[in-house]
Design an enzyme around this catalytic site. Structure first.
Site, PDB file in Angstrom:
ATOM      1  N   HIS A   1       0.843  -1.194   0.000  1.00 42.69           N
ATOM      2  CA  HIS A   1       0.000   0.000   0.000  1.00 42.69           C
ATOM      3  C   HIS A   1       0.876   1.241   0.000  1.00 42.69           C
ATOM      4  O   HIS A   1       1.917   1.253   0.660  1.00 42.69           O
ATOM      5  CB  HIS A   1      -0.933   0.014   1.217  1.00 42.69           C
TER       6      HIS A   1
ATOM      7  N   ASP B   1      -7.900  -5.337   0.004  1.00 45.36           N
ATOM      8  CA  ASP B   1      -8.450  -6.034  -1.152  1.00 45.36           C
ATOM      9  C   ASP B   1      -8.017  -7.488  -1.259  1.00 45.36           C
ATOM     10  O   ASP B   1      -8.599  -8.250  -2.029  1.00 45.36           O
ATOM     11  CB  ASP B   1      -8.126  -5.264  -2.428  1.00 45.36           C
TER      12      ASP B   1
HETATM   13  N1  CMC Z   1       4.255  -7.542  -5.005  1.00 47.29           N
HETATM   14  C1  CMC Z   1       5.590  -7.573  -5.158  1.00 47.29           C
HETATM   15  N2  CMC Z   1       6.388  -6.508  -4.997  1.00 47.29           N
HETATM   16  C2  CMC Z   1       5.788  -5.348  -4.670  1.00 47.29           C
HETATM   17  C3  CMC Z   1       4.400  -5.236  -4.492  1.00 47.29           C
HETATM   18  C4  CMC Z   1       3.617  -6.392  -4.673  1.00 47.29           C
HETATM   19  N3  CMC Z   1       2.300  -6.366  -4.519  1.00 47.29           N
HETATM   20  N4  CMC Z   1       4.091  -3.970  -4.162  1.00 47.29           N
HETATM   21  C5  CMC Z   1       5.232  -3.299  -4.139  1.00 47.29           C
HETATM   22  N5  CMC Z   1       6.281  -4.121  -4.443  1.00 47.29           N
HETATM   23  C6  CMC Z   1       7.698  -3.795  -4.436  1.00 47.29           C
HETATM   24  C7  CMC Z   1       8.084  -2.976  -5.656  1.00 47.29           C
HETATM   25  O1  CMC Z   1       8.492  -3.804  -6.713  1.00 47.29           O
HETATM   26  C8  CMC Z   1       9.195  -2.136  -5.117  1.00 47.29           C
HETATM   27  O2  CMC Z   1      10.351  -2.944  -5.015  1.00 47.29           O
HETATM   28  P1  CMC Z   1      11.826  -2.325  -5.242  1.00 47.29           P
HETATM   29  O3  CMC Z   1      11.995  -1.333  -4.146  1.00 47.29           O
HETATM   30  O4  CMC Z   1      12.730  -3.487  -5.155  1.00 47.29           O
HETATM   31  O5  CMC Z   1      11.787  -1.687  -6.605  1.00 47.29           O
HETATM   32  C9  CMC Z   1       8.751  -1.823  -3.680  1.00 47.29           C
HETATM   33  O6  CMC Z   1       7.926  -2.932  -3.310  1.00 47.29           O
HETATM   34  C10 CMC Z   1       7.965  -0.513  -3.537  1.00 47.29           C
HETATM   35  O7  CMC Z   1       6.875  -0.552  -4.441  1.00 47.29           O
HETATM   36  P2  CMC Z   1       6.187   0.712  -5.104  1.00 47.29           P
HETATM   37  O8  CMC Z   1       5.547   0.290  -6.376  1.00 47.29           O
HETATM   38  O9  CMC Z   1       7.168   1.835  -5.143  1.00 47.29           O
HETATM   39  O10 CMC Z   1       5.076   1.078  -4.042  1.00 47.29           O
HETATM   40  P3  CMC Z   1       3.842   2.033  -4.281  1.00 47.29           P
HETATM   41  O11 CMC Z   1       3.547   2.673  -2.980  1.00 47.29           O
HETATM   42  O12 CMC Z   1       4.067   2.917  -5.449  1.00 47.29           O
HETATM   43  O13 CMC Z   1       2.681   1.012  -4.702  1.00 47.29           O
HETATM   44  C11 CMC Z   1       0.791  -0.375  -4.684  1.00 47.29           C
HETATM   45  C12 CMC Z   1       1.609   0.671  -3.919  1.00 47.29           C
HETATM   46  C13 CMC Z   1      -0.455  -0.696  -3.860  1.00 47.29           C
HETATM   47  C14 CMC Z   1       0.353   0.184  -6.032  1.00 47.29           C
HETATM   48  C15 CMC Z   1       1.651  -1.649  -4.877  1.00 47.29           C
HETATM   49  O14 CMC Z   1       2.056  -2.159  -3.637  1.00 47.29           O
HETATM   50  C16 CMC Z   1       0.936  -2.712  -5.705  1.00 47.29           C
HETATM   51  O15 CMC Z   1       0.995  -2.678  -6.933  1.00 47.29           O
HETATM   52  N6  CMC Z   1       0.266  -3.705  -5.031  1.00 47.29           N
HETATM   53  C17 CMC Z   1      -0.492  -4.712  -5.739  1.00 47.29           C
HETATM   54  C18 CMC Z   1      -1.830  -4.141  -6.189  1.00 47.29           C
HETATM   55  C19 CMC Z   1      -2.789  -3.933  -5.045  1.00 47.29           C
HETATM   56  O16 CMC Z   1      -2.997  -4.813  -4.210  1.00 47.29           O
HETATM   57  N7  CMC Z   1      -3.456  -2.746  -5.021  1.00 47.29           N
HETATM   58  C20 CMC Z   1      -4.474  -2.410  -4.029  1.00 47.29           C
HETATM   59  C21 CMC Z   1      -4.053  -1.343  -3.105  1.00 47.29           C
HETATM   60  S1  CMC Z   1      -5.139  -1.137  -1.701  1.00 47.29           S
HETATM   61  C22 CMC Z   1      -6.657  -0.625  -2.355  1.00 47.29           C
HETATM   62  C23 CMC Z   1      -6.629   0.618  -3.170  1.00 47.29           C
HETATM   63  O17 CMC Z   1      -5.883   1.561  -2.894  1.00 47.29           O
HETATM   64  O18 CMC Z   1      -7.395   0.692  -4.118  1.00 47.29           O
END
Ligand code: CMC
Length: 392
Positions: A269, A327
């Site tokens: 998140h 989710d």
């Molecule tokens: N699985 C594997 N690796 C992950 C994931 C994941 N679900 N989420 C983040 N990472 C890794 C990412 O690759 C990165 O690694 P590194 O530092 O080695 O490059 C690190 O963790 C930080 O990730 P980020 O993309 O910079 O984090 P963010 O805050 O931009 O993204 C997120 C948040 C929710 C979009 C992301 O965690 C994600 O894509 N999760 C899966 C989709 C999901 O479940 N979304 C629902 C969110 S909650 C409900 C809502 O808001 O609608």
């Protein structure tokens, strides 16, 4: 950087002031109007939470009755919308239809354009909240080729939605108390979450003084993506792809591979870096429901539980502070309730409409709304002379 702060994805930019929702991502705190989300989830109903978000206070008993009466008087759809539904392909994604139908409401309620009139803003909000279950259920029934079911005033908000989806409580569990409670909790937990992508979109669209129904349609479009509301559908698709508990280690290895874009859906998140307080609540409700439905050993759920266990012990996820988000479990609940997979994000939209319209109203109420207009850092070509076609 010139005169602008460069903040792609708005990681450090507050775009507004708001009284609606407070989040402390490090401590895992989520409050609406000052009330902790766990207390709201345990004690209140979705309509009470909507009242809190929109009016700033929980309703009195009288106010709640009046809200329910409003829901009853606005839950029908204009029959003209049938033709809008009929224009869609039967295999259209419900979110695609939802964007269109909610946007189309602006063509039916001209008073919604009177956005500086408090009563008209309220009327627009009441219409939306009342109609969303009908709109969403109709999307489902249209794709199935089933006749629409008209709302029933004697049912609660959540029961009415279930009734319109499935036409009657034919299967015992559909009006089962645990099932209704699980769905109600899911709606409460998704009702608002301050300036997430879809809510920011609604505010940005609203800042141009656009029609509120059109603004909400823009929010629905934003919610659809798998990084946002589309995650609940993506979680189940992922579990289906994994197929068997024995395939989990391979899947986790794929997720950890930097050359592979696969992510563990329902994990991570932007704001919560220790735990998602909503996930804690919904996890418990999810287990209660599975127990009640005797579905704890259904293969999909076993994979989910094992995935959660393995991921929580894995260095990769611990280092990056990746925990199951709301989710991860909401998808499991919806699936256990018999809600079809392609309707999951529509369920999220149904809930989040409460937050979107409340945030839009808060912005309009402040008055003197300045149009949102981020700047950019230009990285293209420097000024140069036009080259005639023959010389290119
Ligand atoms: N699985 C594997 N690796 C992950 C994931 C994941 N679900 N989420 C983040 N990472 C890794 C990412 O690759 C990165 O690694 P590194 O530092 O080695 O490059 C690190 O963790 C930080 O990730 P980020 O993309 O910079 O984090 P963010 O805050 O931009 O993204 C997120 C948040 C929710 C979009 C992301 O965690 C994600 O894509 N999760 C899966 C989709 C999901 O479940 N979304 C629902 C969110 S909650 C409900 C809502 O808001 O609608």
């Amino acid at each position: 950087l010139g005169m602008f702060t460069f903040d792609p994805a708005f990681m450090t930019t507050a775009s507004c002031e708001s009284k609606i929702t407070f989040i402390d991502g490090d401590k895992g705190i989520l409050l609406h109007g000052g009330y902790p989300i766990d207390q709201l989830a345990e004690k209140s109903s979705f309509l009470e939470v909507f009242h809190l978000l929109f009016y700033g206070e929980l309703p009195s008993a009288e106010q709640l009755i009046s809200l329910k009466t409003s829901m009853n008087s606005h839950s029908m759809l204009h029959e003209g919308l049938r033709s809008v539904y009929n224009g869609f392909r039967r295999d259209a994604h419900p979110m695609a239809m939802l964007v269109g139908i909610v946007g189309a409401l602006s063509a039916y309620y001209h008073d919604s354009m009177d956005i500086n009139n408090k009563r008209h803003r309220e009327l627009c909000a009441l219409r939306l909240i009342a109609k969303m279950p009908t709109i969403a259920a109709n999307c489902y029934r249209y794709t199935k080729g089933l006749p629409y079911v008209y709302p029933r005033n004697d049912l609660s908000y959540v029961e009415n939605f279930i009734y319109m989806m499935f036409s009657a409580p034919t299967e015992e569990y559909k009006f089962n108390k645990t099932a209704v409670h699980a769905l109600e909790t899911m709606l409460i937990l998704h009702a608002d979450h301050e300036q997430n992508a879809s809510t920011s979109t609604v505010r940005l669209a609203g800042s141009s003084q656009a029609n509120p129904f059109a603004c909400i349609a823009a929010g629905i479009a934003t919610l659809w993506g798998p990084a946002h509301g589309g995650a609940n559908e993506a979680v189940i698709r992922m579990l289906q792809e994994i197929q068997d508990v024995k395939n989990i280690p391979d899947y986790i290895a794929r997720v950890k591979d930097k050359n592979n874009p696969t992510r563990l859906m329902g994990f991570g998140h932007r704001v919560y870096k220790n735990f998602d307080p909503r996930a804690k609540i919904i996890n418990q409700v999810c287990h209660e429901l599975l127990h009640e439905l005797n579905a704890e050993h259904a293969p999909l759920f076993e994979i989910a539980m094992e995935l959660e266990r393995i991921a929580l012990e894995d260095e990769y996820f611990i280092e990056r502070k990746l925990y199951p988000n709301v989710d991860f479990y909401s998808g499991i609940i919806l699936s256990a309730l018999g809600i079809p997979l392609n309707m999951f994000t529509a369920m999220f939209a149904l809930a989040r409409t409460a937050g979107w319209i409340s945030q839009w109203n808060e912005m309009m109420e402040e008055g003197n709304v300045k149009i949102g207009r981020p700047r950019q850092l230009y990285v293209g070509a420097a000024m140069r002379d036009y080259v005639d076609l023959g010389k290119r």
